[in-house]
Design a protein around this motif. Sequence first.
Motif, mmCIF file in Angstrom:
data_model
loop_
_atom_site.group_PDB
_atom_site.id
_atom_site.type_symbol
_atom_site.label_atom_id
_atom_site.label_comp_id
_atom_site.label_asym_id
_atom_site.label_seq_id
_atom_site.Cartn_x
_atom_site.Cartn_y
_atom_site.Cartn_z
ATOM 1 N N PRO A 1 108.026 74.850 21.751
ATOM 2 C CA PRO A 1 107.967 76.289 21.201
ATOM 3 C C PRO A 1 106.860 76.399 20.154
ATOM 4 O O PRO A 1 106.776 75.471 19.721
ATOM 5 C CB PRO A 1 109.281 76.712 20.956
ATOM 6 C CG PRO A 1 109.928 75.849 20.289
ATOM 7 C CD PRO A 1 109.421 74.467 21.147
ATOM 8 N N PRO A 2 106.122 77.397 20.176
ATOM 9 C CA PRO A 2 105.292 77.621 19.187
ATOM 10 C C PRO A 2 106.026 77.562 17.680
ATOM 11 O O PRO A 2 107.133 77.967 17.513
ATOM 12 C CB PRO A 2 104.769 79.141 19.249
ATOM 13 C CG PRO A 2 104.924 79.635 20.543
ATOM 14 C CD PRO A 2 106.240 78.790 21.065
ATOM 15 N N SER A 3 105.252 76.718 17.086
ATOM 16 C CA SER A 3 105.898 76.275 15.743
ATOM 17 C C SER A 3 107.200 75.743 15.756
ATOM 18 O O SER A 3 107.962 75.799 14.538
ATOM 19 C CB SER A 3 105.746 77.506 14.421
ATOM 20 O OG SER A 3 104.364 78.259 14.364
ATOM 21 N N PRO B 1 95.504 73.628 18.466
ATOM 22 C CA PRO B 1 96.893 73.444 18.774
ATOM 23 C C PRO B 1 97.064 71.797 19.131
ATOM 24 O O PRO B 1 96.261 71.239 19.929
ATOM 25 C CB PRO B 1 97.099 74.365 19.797
ATOM 26 C CG PRO B 1 95.978 75.202 19.707
ATOM 27 C CD PRO B 1 94.848 74.751 19.210
ATOM 28 N N SER C 1 105.612 71.023 17.253
ATOM 29 C CA SER C 1 104.472 71.699 17.529
ATOM 30 C C SER C 1 103.505 71.718 16.193
ATOM 31 O O SER C 1 104.002 71.975 14.989
ATOM 32 C CB SER C 1 104.730 73.288 17.794
ATOM 33 O OG SER C 1 103.633 74.071 17.854
ATOM 34 N N TYR D 1 100.433 68.549 18.754
ATOM 35 C CA TYR D 1 102.066 68.306 18.554
ATOM 36 C C TYR D 1 102.085 66.846 18.105
ATOM 37 O O TYR D 1 100.887 65.752 18.308
ATOM 38 C CB TYR D 1 102.680 68.429 19.864
ATOM 39 C CG TYR D 1 102.136 67.487 20.856
ATOM 40 C CD1 TYR D 1 102.843 66.141 21.301
ATOM 41 C CD2 TYR D 1 101.331 68.119 21.977
ATOM 42 C CE1 TYR D 1 102.515 65.526 22.223
ATOM 43 C CE2 TYR D 1 101.059 67.244 23.045
ATOM 44 C CZ TYR D 1 101.337 66.037 23.214
ATOM 45 O OH TYR D 1 101.019 65.261 24.234
ATOM 46 N N ASN E 1 100.725 65.772 27.136
ATOM 47 C CA ASN E 1 100.594 67.189 27.703
ATOM 48 C C ASN E 1 99.864 67.223 29.011
ATOM 49 O O ASN E 1 99.078 66.292 29.427
ATOM 50 C CB ASN E 1 99.863 67.971 26.688
ATOM 51 C CG ASN E 1 99.672 69.533 27.030
ATOM 52 O OD1 ASN E 1 98.476 70.011 27.190
ATOM 53 N ND2 ASN E 1 100.641 70.225 26.912
ATOM 54 N N ASN F 1 99.888 73.599 14.781
ATOM 55 C CA ASN F 1 98.856 74.801 14.748
ATOM 56 C C ASN F 1 99.076 75.606 16.030
ATOM 57 O O ASN F 1 98.320 75.881 16.702
ATOM 58 C CB ASN F 1 97.398 74.130 14.862
ATOM 59 C CG ASN F 1 97.145 73.096 13.597
ATOM 60 O OD1 ASN F 1 97.540 73.478 12.560
ATOM 61 N ND2 ASN F 1 96.593 71.973 14.082
ATOM 62 N N ASN F 2 100.683 76.011 16.080
ATOM 63 C CA ASN F 2 100.913 76.888 16.826
ATOM 64 C C ASN F 2 100.804 76.460 18.271
ATOM 65 O O ASN F 2 100.728 77.175 19.261
ATOM 66 C CB ASN F 2 100.327 78.195 16.889
ATOM 67 C CG ASN F 2 101.080 79.267 17.199
ATOM 68 O OD1 ASN F 2 102.165 79.408 16.941
ATOM 69 N ND2 ASN F 2 100.487 80.208 17.911
ATOM 70 N N PHE F 3 100.880 75.086 18.314
ATOM 71 C CA PHE F 3 101.005 74.363 20.113
ATOM 72 C C PHE F 3 102.291 74.827 20.774
ATOM 73 O O PHE F 3 103.189 74.885 20.179
ATOM 74 C CB PHE F 3 100.774 72.889 19.886
ATOM 75 C CG PHE F 3 101.208 72.232 21.111
ATOM 76 C CD1 PHE F 3 100.144 72.262 22.212
ATOM 77 C CD2 PHE F 3 102.519 72.033 21.749
ATOM 78 C CE1 PHE F 3 100.264 71.545 23.426
ATOM 79 C CE2 PHE F 3 102.771 71.490 22.887
ATOM 80 C CZ PHE F 3 101.753 71.086 23.896
ATOM 81 N N ALA F 4 102.083 75.283 21.789
ATOM 82 C CA ALA F 4 103.107 75.611 22.878
ATOM 83 C C ALA F 4 103.031 75.021 24.124
ATOM 84 O O ALA F 4 101.696 75.093 24.859
ATOM 85 C CB ALA F 4 103.510 77.100 22.853
#
Length: 402
Positions: free
Chosen positions: A207-209, A147, A174, A149, A237, A176-179
């Motif tokens: 948010p994810p994606s 994950p 985002s 961003y 982050n 790779n599904n970073f959240a």
Amino acid sequence: MSATVGLLKQVALPLLLVTAGILGLALLPHLPRASPASFTLFGRYLSPAGWGVTTTTVTSPGPDLTVMPGETVTVSLTSSDGINHNWGVDYNGNGVSDPGEPLSSSFGSTGTSYTFTATTTPGTYTYWCFIHKGPMFGKFIVSPPGPDYSVSPNPSSLTIPQGASANSTVSITSLNNFAGSVTLSSSLSSPPGLQTSSFSVNPVMVPPSGTAKSNFTISVPAGASPASYSITLTAKNSTTFSHSTTVSVTVVIPDFKIALSSSSLAVAPGSSGSVMVTLTSLSGFSGTVSLTSTLSSPGPQITFSPTSVVLSSSGSASSTLGVSAASSGAYSTAVPLGNYNVNITATSGSLVHSATLALTVGSASGAGALPTSIIIGVGVASAAAVVAGIVYFLRRRPRAKT
């Protein structure tokens, strides 16, 4: 029987590897990709033996090499002990280089560059010098991207007049599904002089994606030097991620320009004419511009309607320049015929711009009309010449005999 089983293993393992590679390539378009990976390795069989990213950092095992599934990999290889080596990856773990597994050509101190496509099957494999093996090995890690961003400003390039400000929006997207939460900061790289406001949202929750956005304002003091500036935006982050980007700012001086609808004007004696004077804002200029004029020599009357105009940022306004060649004064003094230069000056504070109008009173040919007395004199002389010609003709005429 054991010999047969061993033979089957030797045939089956390479076949399985090739099949897995084919299936991986079929799935490759659906996998996240990154820019090509590039590594530099120096190999030694003599002590100190192993691999290193420089000639002085050779160790055994060598440095870990991490790539993404299906990624294009380039390895720059050089022997640092004068012995020829090669370099390859052992995907199936049998300790030898099999068909379908990466293997460079032999190289010496002059080195070589080897490019290949990594397997699409994640895992930890071993790279070797298959000529010498022993201490010349290391880990070749194929790992899907985790994950993450990205950070990007919009716009990323701004032109701002002195004393003005402009807005930009930073987007955190985002990957790779970073959240998670991302904290934003800004710093002026060079030169000093600009100011940035606080971010409208900080930290932002990504948010994810999805994408999170925050606005900020860049202000340019009135005394800031006209130049190119760079502002660094950092998105960090709470764990280990930190990404930066830049916003380029060009500081300009607000200004205006002047233009005439015609660069020349011919006016007959006793009449009038006009041209249009247009003022246009440049680099965000706004304000009042006053108009004045001077003549190269006294004569025609010059007026402006209006005598000043108000410009809005990126706007324009006009004034009519009037020229009168009518007689003036208590004794009805006639305007001298001839050519004049009208210098038109537009002023706003310390900003001054000018334009020149070529004015002709009389003949429109631009050569300058002759004074009336000369014209009358030429007419009288012409008439006298005609009369003299007639008299001469009559005197020369033969007389009739009686």
